[in-house]
Motif scaffolding. Structure first.
Motif, PDB file in Angstrom:
ATOM      1  N   THR A  91       0.664  -1.311  -0.108  1.00 48.78           N
ATOM      2  CA  THR A  91      -0.162  -0.309  -0.335  1.00 48.78           C
ATOM      3  C   THR A  91       0.904   1.303  -0.006  1.00 48.78           C
ATOM      4  N   HIS A  92       2.492   1.284  -0.112  1.00 51.75           N
ATOM      5  CA  HIS A  92       2.292   2.556  -0.464  1.00 51.75           C
ATOM      6  C   HIS A  92       3.201   2.714  -1.258  1.00 51.75           C
ATOM      7  N   LEU A  93       3.802   2.332  -1.962  1.00 54.13           N
ATOM      8  CA  LEU A  93       3.926   2.394  -3.894  1.00 54.13           C
ATOM      9  C   LEU A  93       3.332   1.283  -5.352  1.00 54.13           C
ATOM     10  N   GLY A  94       2.781   0.182  -4.568  1.00 51.36           N
ATOM     11  CA  GLY A  94       2.553  -0.604  -4.955  1.00 51.36           C
ATOM     12  C   GLY A  94       3.626  -1.920  -5.771  1.00 51.36           C
ATOM     13  N   LYS A 115       1.141 -11.001   9.906  1.00 53.35           N
ATOM     14  CA  LYS A 115       0.227 -12.643   8.997  1.00 53.35           C
ATOM     15  C   LYS A 115      -1.769 -11.771   8.392  1.00 53.35           C
ATOM     16  N   ASN A 116      -2.100 -10.972   9.035  1.00 52.77           N
ATOM     17  CA  ASN A 116      -3.396 -10.327   8.997  1.00 52.77           C
ATOM     18  C   ASN A 116      -2.875  -9.114   8.013  1.00 52.77           C
ATOM     19  N   GLY A 117      -1.753  -9.096   7.890  1.00 49.75           N
ATOM     20  CA  GLY A 117      -1.829  -7.595   6.880  1.00 49.75           C
ATOM     21  C   GLY A 117      -1.836  -6.159   6.936  1.00 49.75           C
ATOM     22  N   LYS A 118      -1.523  -6.194   8.899  1.00 48.38           N
ATOM     23  CA  LYS A 118      -1.459  -5.317   9.317  1.00 48.38           C
ATOM     24  C   LYS A 118      -0.063  -4.619   9.351  1.00 48.38           C
ATOM     25  N   VAL A 119      -0.131  -3.045   8.725  1.00 47.25           N
ATOM     26  CA  VAL A 119       1.448  -2.591   8.792  1.00 47.25           C
ATOM     27  C   VAL A 119       1.447  -2.581  10.608  1.00 47.25           C
ATOM     28  N   VAL A 120       3.310  -3.418  10.447  1.00 44.84           N
ATOM     29  CA  VAL A 120       4.312  -3.265  11.641  1.00 44.84           C
ATOM     30  C   VAL A 120       5.435  -2.363  11.428  1.00 44.84           C
ATOM     31  N   GLY A 122       7.624   0.782   8.632  1.00 45.98           N
ATOM     32  CA  GLY A 122       7.928   0.779   7.585  1.00 45.98           C
ATOM     33  C   GLY A 122       6.914   2.179   6.876  1.00 45.98           C
ATOM     34  N   PRO A 123       7.120   2.796   5.383  1.00 44.51           N
ATOM     35  CA  PRO A 123       6.159   3.561   4.737  1.00 44.51           C
ATOM     36  C   PRO A 123       4.546   3.260   4.831  1.00 44.51           C
ATOM     37  N   ALA A 124       4.508   1.890   5.158  1.00 44.86           N
ATOM     38  CA  ALA A 124       2.854   1.786   3.921  1.00 44.86           C
ATOM     39  C   ALA A 124       1.773   2.491   4.912  1.00 44.86           C
ATOM     40  N   PRO A 125       0.685   3.256   4.256  1.00 49.80           N
ATOM     41  CA  PRO A 125       0.335   3.997   4.776  1.00 49.80           C
ATOM     42  C   PRO A 125      -1.099   3.408   5.684  1.00 49.80           C
ATOM     43  N   ARG A 126      -1.483   1.572   5.018  1.00 48.39           N
ATOM     44  CA  ARG A 126      -2.681   1.207   5.330  1.00 48.39           C
ATOM     45  C   ARG A 126      -1.935  -0.414   5.466  1.00 48.39           C
ATOM     46  N   ALA A 127      -2.692  -1.188   5.797  1.00 51.11           N
ATOM     47  CA  ALA A 127      -3.219  -2.320   5.591  1.00 51.11           C
ATOM     48  C   ALA A 127      -3.275  -3.381   5.142  1.00 51.11           C
ATOM     49  N   LEU A 128      -2.684  -4.512   3.986  1.00 51.19           N
ATOM     50  CA  LEU A 128      -2.913  -4.957   2.492  1.00 51.19           C
ATOM     51  C   LEU A 128      -4.160  -4.993   2.991  1.00 51.19           C
ATOM     52  N   PRO A 129      -5.105  -5.499   2.202  1.00 55.38           N
ATOM     53  CA  PRO A 129      -6.272  -5.805   1.632  1.00 55.38           C
ATOM     54  C   PRO A 129      -7.065  -6.504   1.903  1.00 55.38           C
TER      55      PRO A 129
END
Length: 158
Positions: A91-94, A115-120, A122-129
């Motif tokens: 979700t940061h830059l694809g 494992k659930n895609g939640k950001v822990v 780095g620069p990613a603004p949101r979790a993996l959908p």
């Protein structure tokens, strides 16, 4: 000096210049009108890739197996409770994230996901959908990359 003498010398009169300019402007206006009319003959349609794609039957996903669909950017996980799909597009830059022991990691910019895609980290603004899994008419399963579901949503295999 008469106007005929000036005309023979290669010099045009003001009247001739204005007539030529008016004719040129009229021609350009008509050309623009016809170009606009011809543009309507060919519709401007952007063909996009379908957001739904088939992943196979439930038999293709034994419990504990993770399947990655690289061309679609999706991980499909199989658990005892059902199936779920998580996007592998960071979700940061694809960038395409990789599966790790603790979750997911972006090799490009260092985003870390659990494992659930939640950001822990780095620069990613949101979790993996998490993506919707459904059964198509022919009985196969399909993932819709345009339909996000809440984290923890499972597709129950009956």
């Amino acid at each position: 000096m008469s106007s005929e003498a000036q005309h023979k010398d290669g010099v045009i009169t003001r009247r001739e210049f204005l007539n030529a300019a008016a004719a040129g402007a009229a021609f350009l206006s008509l050309a623009a009108v016809f170009a606009g009319l011809f543009r309507f003959l060919k519709p401007k349609v952007a063909y996009e890739e379908a957001t739904k794609f088939k992943i196979g039957t439930p038999d293709n996903f034994p419990v504990g197996v993770v399947t990655k669909f690289d061309e679609k950017g999706v991980f499909v996980f199989s658990s005892e409770d059902g199936l779920y799909a998580i996007s592998c597009v960071c979700t940061h830059l694809g960038c395409m994230v990789a599966l790790t022991d603790t979750g997911f990691a972006c090799p490009c910019h260092g985003s870390m996901f659990n494992k659930n895609g939640k950001v822990v980290g780095g620069p990613a603004p949101r979790a993996l959908p998490w993506l919707q899994i459904s059964r198509s008419v022919d009985g196969s399963l399909e993932v819709d990359t345009a339909m996000e579901v809440s984290a923890g949503t499972l597709f129950k295999i009956a």
